[in-house]
Motif scaffolding. Structure first.
Motif: not given
Ligand SMILES: [Zn+2]
Ligand SMILES: [Zn+2]
Ligand SMILES: [Zn+2]
Length: 230
Positions: A120-129
Motif C-alpha cells: 500500500a505504501g508504494c507510490p501510485a504509478g506504473p510500478i505499483k499497478s
C-alpha cells in the motif's frame, strides 16, 4: 548529482531492455503490458531511492512469507511421520511441533499484514499497478526463467524432478507460494541437514536494492520480482 539520479533511474527502468530481449519467450499480451509499463515509467517522475527501498522491503517480506509457509509444511510432514511411528518417545515431541505450528501461523499473519502495508505504501504509478497485476496472475513466479534458474543455483527443487515449486503447499498461503527457501522440506531432505548461517547465505545470495550501483544479482532480483522479467 543530476547524473547520479539519472543512473539510479536507469537502473530502475532496466526492465525495459528485458522486455525486448524476452520477446520470444513470453506471451504477446504479457509482453505488450510490460512495454506499456516501461514507456509509462519513462514518463513518470518518482524518486528512485523511494522505489528501490520499497522494492527491497517487498522482496524481503515475500521471501519471509515463503520461509514461514515452507517451514509450516516441513513441521506438518514431521508430525505425520512421527504419528505414523509407534515409538512413544518419538510421539512425545508432537506437542512441541504443534506449538511451533501455532507460532508459525501467527508469524504468517504478522508478515501478511506487514506485506500489505508495504504494498500500500508504494507510490501510485506504473510500478505499483504493474506489480499488483502481476501478483494476481496464478504462478507468476513460474513465468520467469531467471527465477527458476535462481532456484536451481540455490539448490532448490527446480533443479530436481520433484515438482515442488509447481505444486504449492497450502491454498490459504498464497502469499507464501514460490520458489524454495532454506525452509523447504524437500530441499532439507535432500541436503540432509539444517542450514547453518553460512549455508543460508548460499541458499539466498545477498541483494540490496538500496545500494547503488546495483550488483548483477540485485538487478536481476529487481527485474524478476518487480517486472517479472528475466
Ligand atoms: Zn522438491
Ligand atoms: Zn525445495
Ligand atoms: Zn523452484
Amino acid at each position: 548529482m543530476a547524473s547520479e539520479a539519472k543512473k539510479k533511474k536507469i537502473a530502475v527502468i532496466g526492465g525495459l531492455t528485458g522486455c525486448i530481449e524476452g520477446a520470444t519467450r513470453v506471451s504477446a499480451n504479457w509482453m505488450r503490458w510490460q512495454v506499456v509499463r516501461g514507456k509509462r515509467l519513462l514518463l513518470w517522475e518518482t524518486n528512485p531511492d523511494i522505489l528501490s527501498r520499497w522494492a527491497q522491503s517487498v522482496i524481503e517480506t515475500e521471501i519471509l512469507l515463503r520461509e514461514v509457509t515452507q517451514q509450516e509444511s516441513f513441521v506438518k510432514e514431521c508430525i505425520q511421520i512421527v504419528n505414523a511411528n509407534s515409538d512413544p518417545v518419538a510421539k512425545a515431541i508432537v506437542p512441541d511441533m504443534v506449538e511451533e505450528l501455532i507460532t508459525l501461523d501467527h508469524e504468517y499473519d504478522r508478515l501478511e499484514r506487514t506485506y500489505e502495508t508495504i504494498v500500500a505504501g508504494c507510490p501510485a504509478g506504473p510500478i505499483k499497478s504493474g506489480y499488483l497485476w502481476i501478483r494476481q496472475q496464478s504462478y507468476w513466479y513460474l513465468r520467469s526463467d531467471w527465477l527458476r534458474q535462481d532456484c536451481i543455483n540455490r539448490g532448490g527443487c527446480c533443479g530436481r524432478s520433484c515438482g515442488c515449486c509447481e505444486t504449492p503447499p497450502d491454498p490459504r498461503r498464497r502469499k507464501g507460494w514460490g520458489h524454495c527457501t532454506a525452509q523447504c522440506a524437500c530441499c532439507k531432505s535432500v541436503r540432509g541437514f539444517r542450514a547453518t548461517e553460512r549455508g543460508k547465505r548460499l541458499l539466498q545470495p545477498k541483494y540490496d536494492l538500496t545500494v547503488f550501483p546495483w550488483s548483477h544479482y540485485s538487478r536481476q532480483m529487481f527485474r524478476a520480482y518487480v517486472w517479472s522479467l528475466d
